[in-house]
Design a protein around this motif. Structure first.
Motif, PDB file in Angstrom:
ATOM      1  N   SER A 103      44.054 -18.224 -32.420  1.00  0.00           N
ATOM      2  CA  SER A 103      45.451 -17.910 -32.729  1.00  0.00           C
ATOM      3  C   SER A 103      45.614 -17.387 -34.143  1.00  0.00           C
ATOM      4  N   LEU A 104      44.790 -17.842 -35.075  1.00  0.00           N
ATOM      5  CA  LEU A 104      44.849 -17.352 -36.448  1.00  0.00           C
ATOM      6  C   LEU A 104      44.142 -16.003 -36.569  1.00  0.00           C
ATOM      7  N   ALA A 105      42.989 -15.872 -35.907  1.00  0.00           N
ATOM      8  CA  ALA A 105      42.244 -14.605 -35.956  1.00  0.00           C
ATOM      9  C   ALA A 105      43.054 -13.454 -35.367  1.00  0.00           C
ATOM     10  N   ALA A 106      43.897 -13.764 -34.380  1.00  0.00           N
ATOM     11  CA  ALA A 106      44.655 -12.707 -33.704  1.00  0.00           C
ATOM     12  C   ALA A 106      45.605 -11.979 -34.644  1.00  0.00           C
ATOM     13  N   GLY A 107      46.013 -12.626 -35.729  1.00  0.00           N
ATOM     14  CA  GLY A 107      46.923 -12.003 -36.659  1.00  0.00           C
ATOM     15  C   GLY A 107      46.255 -11.217 -37.764  1.00  0.00           C
ATOM     16  N   THR A 108      44.937 -11.037 -37.678  1.00  0.00           N
ATOM     17  CA  THR A 108      44.224 -10.292 -38.720  1.00  0.00           C
ATOM     18  C   THR A 108      44.164  -8.797 -38.445  1.00  0.00           C
ATOM     19  N   GLY A 109      44.325  -8.394 -37.184  1.00  0.00           N
ATOM     20  CA  GLY A 109      44.071  -7.009 -36.809  1.00  0.00           C
ATOM     21  C   GLY A 109      42.610  -6.726 -36.558  1.00  0.00           C
ATOM     22  N   LEU A 110      41.785  -7.781 -36.478  1.00  0.00           N
ATOM     23  CA  LEU A 110      40.339  -7.632 -36.316  1.00  0.00           C
ATOM     24  C   LEU A 110      39.809  -8.274 -35.034  1.00  0.00           C
ATOM     25  N   LEU A 111      40.697  -8.847 -34.223  1.00  0.00           N
ATOM     26  CA  LEU A 111      40.255  -9.577 -33.029  1.00  0.00           C
ATOM     27  C   LEU A 111      40.454  -8.735 -31.785  1.00  0.00           C
ATOM     28  N   ASP A 112      39.418  -8.625 -30.967  1.00  0.00           N
ATOM     29  CA  ASP A 112      39.534  -8.008 -29.650  1.00  0.00           C
ATOM     30  C   ASP A 112      40.208  -9.015 -28.723  1.00  0.00           C
ATOM     31  N   ARG A 113      41.390  -8.676 -28.228  1.00  0.00           N
ATOM     32  CA  ARG A 113      42.142  -9.680 -27.473  1.00  0.00           C
ATOM     33  C   ARG A 113      41.618  -9.870 -26.056  1.00  0.00           C
ATOM     34  N   CYS A 114      40.756  -8.991 -25.593  1.00  0.00           N
ATOM     35  CA  CYS A 114      40.149  -9.192 -24.283  1.00  0.00           C
ATOM     36  C   CYS A 114      38.992 -10.178 -24.367  1.00  0.00           C
ATOM     37  N   SER A 115      38.080  -9.948 -25.318  1.00  0.00           N
ATOM     38  CA  SER A 115      36.886 -10.793 -25.427  1.00  0.00           C
ATOM     39  C   SER A 115      37.092 -12.008 -26.314  1.00  0.00           C
ATOM     40  N   ALA A 116      38.131 -11.999 -27.150  1.00  0.00           N
ATOM     41  CA  ALA A 116      38.364 -13.043 -28.160  1.00  0.00           C
ATOM     42  C   ALA A 116      37.209 -13.125 -29.150  1.00  0.00           C
ATOM     43  N   ASP A 117      36.576 -11.999 -29.424  1.00  0.00           N
ATOM     44  CA  ASP A 117      35.564 -11.871 -30.476  1.00  0.00           C
ATOM     45  C   ASP A 117      36.069 -10.882 -31.522  1.00  0.00           C
ATOM     46  N   TRP A 118      35.420 -10.899 -32.677  1.00  0.00           N
ATOM     47  CA  TRP A 118      35.744  -9.907 -33.692  1.00  0.00           C
ATOM     48  C   TRP A 118      35.466  -8.508 -33.147  1.00  0.00           C
ATOM     49  N   ASP A 119      36.380  -7.594 -33.399  1.00  0.00           N
ATOM     50  CA  ASP A 119      36.308  -6.253 -32.821  1.00  0.00           C
ATOM     51  C   ASP A 119      35.270  -5.406 -33.563  1.00  0.00           C
ATOM     52  N   PRO A 120      34.174  -5.009 -32.925  1.00  0.00           N
ATOM     53  CA  PRO A 120      33.123  -4.285 -33.634  1.00  0.00           C
ATOM     54  C   PRO A 120      33.551  -2.908 -34.125  1.00  0.00           C
ATOM     55  N   GLU A 121      34.447  -2.231 -33.406  1.00  0.00           N
ATOM     56  CA  GLU A 121      34.847  -0.883 -33.817  1.00  0.00           C
ATOM     57  C   GLU A 121      35.694  -0.909 -35.075  1.00  0.00           C
ATOM     58  N   VAL A 122      36.637  -1.829 -35.150  1.00  0.00           N
ATOM     59  CA  VAL A 122      37.458  -1.914 -36.359  1.00  0.00           C
ATOM     60  C   VAL A 122      36.603  -2.371 -37.538  1.00  0.00           C
ATOM     61  N   ALA A 170      50.768  -8.181 -29.733  1.00  0.00           N
ATOM     62  CA  ALA A 170      50.280  -9.154 -28.746  1.00  0.00           C
ATOM     63  C   ALA A 170      49.097  -9.883 -29.366  1.00  0.00           C
ATOM     64  N   TYR A 171      49.245 -11.178 -29.606  1.00  0.00           N
ATOM     65  CA  TYR A 171      48.215 -11.987 -30.257  1.00  0.00           C
ATOM     66  C   TYR A 171      47.663 -13.011 -29.266  1.00  0.00           C
ATOM     67  N   ARG A 172      46.378 -12.915 -28.989  1.00  0.00           N
ATOM     68  CA  ARG A 172      45.754 -13.963 -28.179  1.00  0.00           C
ATOM     69  C   ARG A 172      45.844 -15.283 -28.922  1.00  0.00           C
ATOM     70  N   VAL A 173      46.129 -16.380 -28.201  1.00  0.00           N
ATOM     71  CA  VAL A 173      46.241 -17.678 -28.863  1.00  0.00           C
ATOM     72  C   VAL A 173      45.198 -18.685 -28.382  1.00  0.00           C
ATOM     73  N   ASP A 174      44.670 -18.489 -27.182  1.00  0.00           N
ATOM     74  CA  ASP A 174      43.587 -19.341 -26.700  1.00  0.00           C
ATOM     75  C   ASP A 174      42.896 -18.620 -25.550  1.00  0.00           C
ATOM     76  N   GLU A 175      42.100 -19.336 -24.778  1.00  0.00           N
ATOM     77  CA  GLU A 175      41.319 -18.697 -23.714  1.00  0.00           C
ATOM     78  C   GLU A 175      42.160 -18.231 -22.536  1.00  0.00           C
ATOM     79  N   GLU A 176      43.405 -18.711 -22.449  1.00  0.00           N
ATOM     80  CA  GLU A 176      44.218 -18.443 -21.265  1.00  0.00           C
ATOM     81  C   GLU A 176      45.500 -17.681 -21.541  1.00  0.00           C
TER      82      GLU A 176
END
Length: 474
Positions: A163-182, A273-279
């Protein structure tokens, strides 16, 4: 900053709340900074005060950290702050955001991360530091929020919740991993960021364990984003429940299902749209100025009127009868136009305009921006039937709640919880321990729309949109 104890029902333990006021430092050119080490010391002081007021012999099961989003701090190899915190209000990185948007597919970045390319997010801020403060930039080994920095200082662990990572602009919201392209676009690797994991059982370093014996065996969970905590703390973490918050800023958001690995739903125009957990993910919009606009207007207009009387006069005033149009952008526009160069304006002032009318027009103007966010949210959840209101500004002002209800044409149920975000962090900590607290959510007041006001406000909203488009073309 604030600290407090909560019991196993996520109810606050009376007499244990501690607060420390702080203000960001505003700088020429749109800068907004905070001192990471100064904030750390104040949070430590809050915890000292809370534990000193706690029942004797108490042992705490968990410690949870609720953190404001978008605040970027660079940390050096010794684990100390190498840069100031660049806050959500810092707009100096607009040139870097423009350059980044030209180098990447900005629309694809928005759909992948849920965040537009904008100075509020980490990528542009990091690029600004690289260019404008290169000495500080090259000392940085780790980029973090103040919550992650605090956790590392007291436990030695680095961790960031989804939920905190989602507000950085660096999180892939599908995989919930750091976005490699950005990350590649700004020359970083995941090693420069915190590990992403579910709440972890980090323990205090020996020095802090001795200082805080009640927390010696507590599990410290990964720092959480304040927007999600606020929604949880007012009971709006289920599908279709819309939460509206007015503190310093303002936000309107709701939760929708979004399972990891599955393509998430589209990001509504002008929103995030910010992912907050696995679901789940949180979909909504944010205003850079909410309660801050009210405070600025009352201070600048020198009304000299007690707050209770102001509220009574605002409740009695006819809607939008003043002939004024306000653009409520002290710190730039975020949702829905995302224009950091936008600034506030009061249009239509005449010889007979009274300070109270300017104040009323300002509060109505904020409500009109919330209406624009609500329009986008209806593409996610068409059947929104009421709004849950939180934040100190709404608790203090029945008039502002009534204005919002009239403008949004929905009931506004104002929560009686003075600390929705902190309570949400406590609820999430209990859930991480396998406990479902089933808290109650008391209501302070419910405001219902006044039918005669709706048409007046619709016309005023159209005029605000017309002037906004004329001054700041989309």
């Amino acid at each position: 900053m604030r600290a407090g104890l909560y019991d196993r029902r996520a109810e606050p333990v009376p007499g244990t709340a501690a607060h420390r006021a702080h203000k960001f430092t505003s700088l020429d050119g749109g800068g907004s900074e905070a001192d990471g080490d100064g904030l750390f010391e104040q949070v430590v002081s809050c915890i000292d005060e809370t534990l000193a007021a706690s029942p004797p012999g108490i042992s705490l099961a968990a410690a949870s950290i609720c953190t404001f989003l978008h605040g970027l701090l660079g940390v050096d190899g010794e684990g100390r702050a190498a840069t100031p915190i660049l806050t959500w209000a810092d707009s100096r990185s607009q040139p870097q955001a423009d350059q980044l948007a030209a180098r990447v597919d900005a629309a694809a970045v928005l759909e992948r991360t849920g965040c537009p390319v904008h100075p509020v997010y980490y990528p542009a801020k990091i690029e600004w530091l690289r260019r404008e403060r290169s000495d500080d930039f090259h000392r940085v080994k780790w980029w973090a929020s103040i919550g992650e920095y605090f956790l590392s200082r007291v436990t030695g662990a680095s961790a960031c919740s989804i939920s905190l990572a989602a507000g950085t602009g660096l999180l892939d919201r599908c995989s919930a991993d750091w976005d490699p392209e950005v990350l590649a676009a700004i020359g970083l690797t995941p090693s420069a960021l915190s590990p992403l994991r579910a709440p972890a059982a980090a323990r205090l370093e020996p020095g802090f364990a001795a200082r805080w014996p009640a927390l010696r065996d507590a599990a410290w969970v990964a720092p959480l984003g304040d927007n999600f905590c606020s929604s949880v703390g007012c009971g709006c973490d289920g599908p279709g429940k819309a939460a509206l918050m007015i503190g310093t800023t303002g936000a309107l958001r709701l939760v929708r299902e979004a399972r990891i690995g599955e393509r998430p739903g589209p990001v509504p125009r002008g929103l995030w749209a910010y992912r907050v957990d696995e679901e789940r993910e949180l979909v909504g919009g944010v205003l850079g100025d909410g309660g801050s606009l009210f405070e600025w207007l009352t201070a600048s207009l020198h009304t000299g009127t007690p707050r209770e009387q102001l509220d009574a006069e605002l409740l009695a005033a006819p809607p939008a009868a003043h002939g004024l149009t306000v653009l409520p952008f002290l710190t730039g526009e975020r949702s829905t136009g995302w224009n950091p160069k936008a600034r506030g304006a009061v249009i239509g002032i005449g010889p007979g305009t009274r300070p109270m009318e300017i104040l009323q027009a300002g509060l109505e103007a904020v409500a009109y921006r919330f209406a624009a966010i609500l329009e986008g949210l209806r593409s996610v959840q068409p059947a929104i039937r009421e709004i849950t209101g939180t934040g100190g500004a709404l608790r203090a002002s029945a008039a502002w709640g009534q204005i919002l209800s009239d403008v949004l044409e929905l009931p506004v149920v104002v929560s009686d919880s003075s600390e929705a975000s902190s309570r949400g962090a406590a609820i999430l900590a209990l859930r991480s321990l396998g406990t479902e607290p089933a808290p109650t959510f008391p209501v302070l007041r419910t405001l219902v729309p006044r039918p005669a006001a709706a048409a007046v406000h619709r016309a005023a909203m159209k005029e605000q949109e017309r002037l906004l488009a004329a001054i700041y073309p989309r």
